[in-house]
Design a protein around this motif. Structure first.
Motif, PDB file in Angstrom:
ATOM      1  N   HIS A 112      52.449  46.468  36.910  1.00  0.00           N
ATOM      2  CA  HIS A 112      52.152  45.038  36.989  1.00  0.00           C
ATOM      3  C   HIS A 112      51.399  44.672  38.262  1.00  0.00           C
ATOM      4  N   ALA A 113      51.254  45.640  39.193  1.00  0.00           N
ATOM      5  CA  ALA A 113      50.420  45.396  40.367  1.00  0.00           C
ATOM      6  C   ALA A 113      49.000  45.024  39.947  1.00  0.00           C
ATOM      7  N   LEU A 114      48.602  45.476  38.757  1.00  0.00           N
ATOM      8  CA  LEU A 114      47.276  45.138  38.235  1.00  0.00           C
ATOM      9  C   LEU A 114      47.110  43.643  38.028  1.00  0.00           C
ATOM     10  N   LEU A 115      48.241  42.952  37.884  1.00  0.00           N
ATOM     11  CA  LEU A 115      48.189  41.522  37.597  1.00  0.00           C
ATOM     12  C   LEU A 115      47.984  40.700  38.856  1.00  0.00           C
ATOM     13  N   SER A 116      48.157  41.335  40.019  1.00  0.00           N
ATOM     14  CA  SER A 116      48.164  40.541  41.249  1.00  0.00           C
ATOM     15  C   SER A 116      46.765  40.025  41.568  1.00  0.00           C
ATOM     16  N   GLU A 117      46.745  39.039  42.441  1.00  0.00           N
ATOM     17  CA  GLU A 117      45.503  38.298  42.621  1.00  0.00           C
ATOM     18  C   GLU A 117      44.370  39.084  43.244  1.00  0.00           C
ATOM     19  N   GLY A 118      44.723  40.011  44.128  1.00  0.00           N
ATOM     20  CA  GLY A 118      43.670  40.758  44.814  1.00  0.00           C
ATOM     21  C   GLY A 118      42.898  41.726  43.931  1.00  0.00           C
ATOM     22  N   VAL A 119      43.321  41.885  42.693  1.00  0.00           N
ATOM     23  CA  VAL A 119      42.682  42.893  41.852  1.00  0.00           C
ATOM     24  C   VAL A 119      41.544  42.274  41.041  1.00  0.00           C
ATOM     25  N   ALA A 120      40.337  42.830  41.201  1.00  0.00           N
ATOM     26  CA  ALA A 120      39.193  42.314  40.463  1.00  0.00           C
ATOM     27  C   ALA A 120      38.462  43.462  39.772  1.00  0.00           C
ATOM     28  N   PHE A 121      37.827  43.147  38.671  1.00  0.00           N
ATOM     29  CA  PHE A 121      37.036  44.136  37.936  1.00  0.00           C
ATOM     30  C   PHE A 121      35.586  43.671  37.903  1.00  0.00           C
ATOM     31  N   LEU A 126      38.520  45.602  28.070  1.00  0.00           N
ATOM     32  CA  LEU A 126      39.659  45.923  27.211  1.00  0.00           C
ATOM     33  C   LEU A 126      40.912  46.073  28.060  1.00  0.00           C
ATOM     34  N   VAL A 127      41.968  45.429  27.618  1.00  0.00           N
ATOM     35  CA  VAL A 127      43.264  45.604  28.269  1.00  0.00           C
ATOM     36  C   VAL A 127      44.175  46.315  27.279  1.00  0.00           C
ATOM     37  N   ASP A 155      48.696  37.491  29.453  1.00  0.00           N
ATOM     38  CA  ASP A 155      47.684  36.466  29.664  1.00  0.00           C
ATOM     39  C   ASP A 155      47.078  36.551  31.060  1.00  0.00           C
ATOM     40  N   ALA A 156      47.912  36.881  32.047  1.00  0.00           N
ATOM     41  CA  ALA A 156      47.412  36.995  33.415  1.00  0.00           C
ATOM     42  C   ALA A 156      46.330  38.058  33.491  1.00  0.00           C
ATOM     43  N   LEU A 157      46.555  39.159  32.803  1.00  0.00           N
ATOM     44  CA  LEU A 157      45.580  40.234  32.856  1.00  0.00           C
ATOM     45  C   LEU A 157      44.322  39.867  32.072  1.00  0.00           C
ATOM     46  N   PRO A 206      36.985  36.647  27.797  1.00  0.00           N
ATOM     47  CA  PRO A 206      38.308  37.174  27.449  1.00  0.00           C
ATOM     48  C   PRO A 206      38.186  38.605  26.906  1.00  0.00           C
ATOM     49  N   PRO A 207      38.869  39.553  27.536  1.00  0.00           N
ATOM     50  CA  PRO A 207      38.760  40.939  27.080  1.00  0.00           C
ATOM     51  C   PRO A 207      39.480  41.153  25.756  1.00  0.00           C
ATOM     52  N   HIS A 208      39.137  42.243  25.105  1.00  0.00           N
ATOM     53  CA  HIS A 208      39.903  42.683  23.937  1.00  0.00           C
ATOM     54  C   HIS A 208      41.272  43.145  24.421  1.00  0.00           C
ATOM     55  N   VAL A 209      42.261  43.016  23.567  1.00  0.00           N
ATOM     56  CA  VAL A 209      43.617  43.399  23.962  1.00  0.00           C
ATOM     57  C   VAL A 209      44.234  44.329  22.918  1.00  0.00           C
TER      58      VAL A 209
END
Ligand code: ADP
Ligand code: MG
Length: 716
Positions: A385-394, A399-400, A414-416, A423-426
């Motif tokens: 879930h660290a991927l969800l944190s604010e500092g992470v950008a792509f 695709l998630v 939803d956060a991811l 909106p990415p594919h999920v």
């Protein structure tokens, strides 16, 4: 007249309203009318004491002659109520943990008592019975018993069933039911009665058929409104403009397929094509992939990720635990080989990188991972879930993939999703297979694909219960099995329900001894039955680096036996591990055991799973273990599991809110209703997304969403 949405105090007196709110969480008139009777007492079943039959349910009418009570253990309060029937026969009833009953059941009062007839200390009595007071003081008049069925409500200390019944009857006399949320044509198609008739029928039935009709209608209400919410969500998601991620010839996916060491199963091919098609569309894919443990979901997901990378996007893989994220990163890199070594010597012509991002990794590793995600060099980013944190950008998240969905809530998904430019594919993966209709409800806003076949050549896991209560010597045999397998070059898991050390909060709240602990079992095995083998521990209190080191050593075969908690439950993939011993197996749920067992039997050699328990034969926990031992079909087991759990627990983890809104609907029993309601809901929403032409339905949807929101806030 009061409306269903009015506060309770508009219908009943202030103190009563307060009691209903405090005790039963009923706020509005509608809440009260949707507080349905738990069951009904039938007058027809009235029995004199002398004719009670042990083992049957019965109702008696009697006068109280004595009422006392006391605490007999911490948390166990017992009331002894002596009653006398018309023939002057007496009996004493034991009622537990309802200290208020002595105030209600005072000497001289008459009441109906109903419950199961049991023999206790040579005497016949009713076990912890329900009762219904029968005198004017309680407001229950004789003529109200002219009906056959007396409703018995879920009650609380200050809001006993009688008070609820009185409030409901009073409210029914003055309520304006308003427009029916179920469209008339729909009711007609499915033979459903109107809302008013249903609510009257459920609370004041004249005969059993009234209850049946009412239940059916009210069950439909819940299924339908829920499915409308889900259909709206789906329609809204589909209307979003995403980015098509079509496959590209000559890319990573082609190279990967060409190098694949095995043939994909028919299911993998079929679902692969389905995903490829949906990823090529601008509307974001929103799909659940469910499949047996070991059915090869990861390959399917990886192929989808590669297609997205080929088309210039990035993919994120979200795992529920640190161990699993690390393992995923490692195994994706291994599967990709030179395809994952972009920028390195020996990389393939087309190649990307796999970055790993977890909460507890060192600052340097984290910086590198963030950079690779941010500049797009990593086509695939794996994380917790660290991927969800604010500092992470792509650069361009396309695709998630969420692995093992049951650990993630809607909000996290939803956060991811919010991290994409569009909106990415999920793709959500779960190894807890559940019947389709339930999937529709639990994950109702997702389309469902199911991988039901296992790759060929998989030997099934042989599972056996080891009942140490009846056969203490069998535990020794279990350790012998482990030694034999290790001698043959294989590896083993030993699973315990607890870590051990100081875990005061884990001390059993019931009277059972606490389950055995990793720390103790590890010591015991090293000095006892597994002396001389390489035995290591893995549990949640270890530092992440240490966990990773142990897992890697186990994967490389440098550890023979891993004593662990359920940290190994999901995803751990070590085909050389062919035996698992689960200690105090009765402490685990059915699905959990099925998951655990999936950790062995990932190779072609027959695997063995031993469920050790000291519960007696026939005990519900033991029956569950027998079920796990008797079948390897996850769908069958998920039913066993669902049947034993409350609806709310099933829904609560995956979908906030729906927990509290389901009163009548039972996911297993009402599969047909859910299926039909879903079709109707889709039709309504297709025509009228915002429900402009269905104001009563729109209000019901809003009520459900509000409940969901309130529920979510409460949890947060
Ligand atoms: P799960 O569905 O439990 O996540 P995995 O994707 O981890 O299953 O796959 C389990 C194992 O089976 C992995 O080692 C994987 O490489 C292997 N596998 C996947 N698909 C096939 C296949 N079609 N044939 C043989 N082995 C396969
Ligand atoms: Mg997996």
């Amino acid at each position: 007249m009061v409306a269903l949405g009015a506060r309770l105090s508009a219908a009943v007196g202030g103190p009563t309203a307060k009691a209903l709110t405090d005790g039963l969480d009923l706020q509005t008139v509608g809440d009260l009318l949707r507080h349905y009777p738990r069951r009904y007492v039938e007058r027809g079943a009235l029995t004199p004491f002398s004719e009670l039959v042990v083992g049957e349910y019965a109702t008696v009418v009697a006068e109280v002659t004595k009422a006392t009570g006391r605490k007999i253990r911490p948390k166990l309060y017992k009331s002894d109520i002596t009653i006398r029937d018309e023939d002057s026969a007496t009996m004493t009833l034991a009622l537990f943990n309802r200290p208020w009953v002595e105030k209600e059941l005072r000497t001289g009062r008459r009441a109906y008592f109903s419950g199961k007839v049991e023999r206790f200390a040579q005497r016949v009595q009713l076990a912890n019975p329900d009762y219904q007071l029968l005198d004017d003081e309680a407001g229950v008049l004789a003529e109200e018993f002219a009906g056959v069925l007396v409703p018995i409500y879920p009650a609380a200390a200050k809001a006993p069933s009688t008070k609820v019944a009185r409030s409901v009857r009073h409210t029914l006399s003055m309520v304006d039911f308003g427009a029916d949320p179920l469209p008339a044509e729909l009711r007609e198609r499915h033979g459903l009665i109107g809302l008013e008739q249903a609510l009257r029928g459920i609370h004041t039935p004249a005969e059993p058929a009234d209850v049946t009709l009412a239940r059916r209608r009210l069950t439909w209400d819940e299924a339908f409104v829920l499915q409308v919410v889900l259909a709206q969500r789906r329609a809204t998601t589909r209307a979003l403009a995403g980015t098509p991620r079509a496959a590209r010839p000559g890319g990573l996916l082609e190279a990967f397929d060409a190098a694949l060491p095995f043939t994909l199963t028919a299911g993998q091919v079929e679902i692969g094509a389905q995903l490829a098609g949906e990823l090529s569309q601008p509307a974001p894919m929103y799909r659940l992939l469910q499949g047996e443990v070991g059915s090869g979901k990861t390959v399917v997901a990886l192929r989808a990720m590669l297609q997205v990378v080929d088309s210039g996007g990035q993919a994120a893989l979200l795992a529920p635990t640190e161990v699993l994220a690390q393992q995923h990163a490692r195994s994706l890199r291994a599967m990709l080989g030179p395809l994952a070594s972009a920028g390195e010597l020996g990389a393939a012509e087309v190649a990307t990188q796999v970055a790993l991002l977890t909460g507890s990794q060192g600052a340097a590793a984290r910086r590198t991972a963030l950079e690779l995600a941010g500049n797009g060099a990593a086509g695939i980013v794996v994380g917790t879930h660290a991927l969800l944190s604010e500092g992470v950008a792509f650069t361009d998240l396309g695709l998630v993939v969420v692995d093992e969905q049951h650990r993630f809530g809607v909000e996290q998904r939803d956060a991811l999703r919010a991290k994409g430019r569009t909106p990415p594919h999920v793709l959500v993966m779960t190894a807890t297979p559940i019947p389709r209709t339930i999937a529709m409800t639990v994950y109702g806003d997702l389309e469902v694909s199911t991988l039901s076949e296992l790759p060929k050549g998989r030997a099934p896991v042989q599972t056996a219960v080891v009942p140490t209560g009846e056969r203490p010597a069998w535990l020794e045999t279990a350790w012998t099995r482990v030694r034999e397998r290790v001698a043959a070059g294989r590896q083993a898991f030993v699973v315990c329900p607890r870590i051990g050390g100081d875990e005061p909060e884990e001390r059993a709240t019931d009277n059972r001894r606490p389950g055995v602990a990793v720390l103790d079992v590890h010591l015991m095995l090293v000095h006892g039955p597994l002396n001389g083998l390489r035995v290591e521990m893995l549990h949640g209190r270890m530092a992440p680096e240490d966990k990773d080191v142990v897992m890697q050593r186990f994967t490389r075969g440098e550890v023979d036996v891993l004593v662990a908690t359920t940290v190994i439950e999901v995803g751990v993939d070590v085909p050389n591990a062919t035996v698992m011993v689960v200690l105090d197996a009765d402490r685990f749920g059915v699905s959990q055991l099925h998951q655990l067992r999936g950790r062995v039997g990932r190779g072609s050699e027959p695997a063995l799973c031993l469920l050790v328990t000291d519960t007696e034969q026939g005990h519900p926990s033991r029956v569950r273990l027998d079920a796990v031992a008797s079948t390897s079909d996850g769908f069958v087991l998920s039913r066993v599991d669902l049947e034993q759990r409350r609806e709310g627990d099933v829904l609560g983890s995956a979908q906030s809110g729906t927990r509290s809104s389901l009163r009548m609907l039972r996911l297993l029993r009402d599969e047909d209703v859910i299926r039909e309601a879903r079709a109707e809901a889709v039709a309504v929403v297709d025509e009228d997304l915002l429900l402009a032409d269905h104001p009563a339905l729109r209000q019901a949807v809003l009520d459900l969403l509000n409940e969901e929101r309130a529920d979510f806030l409460e949890k947060a």
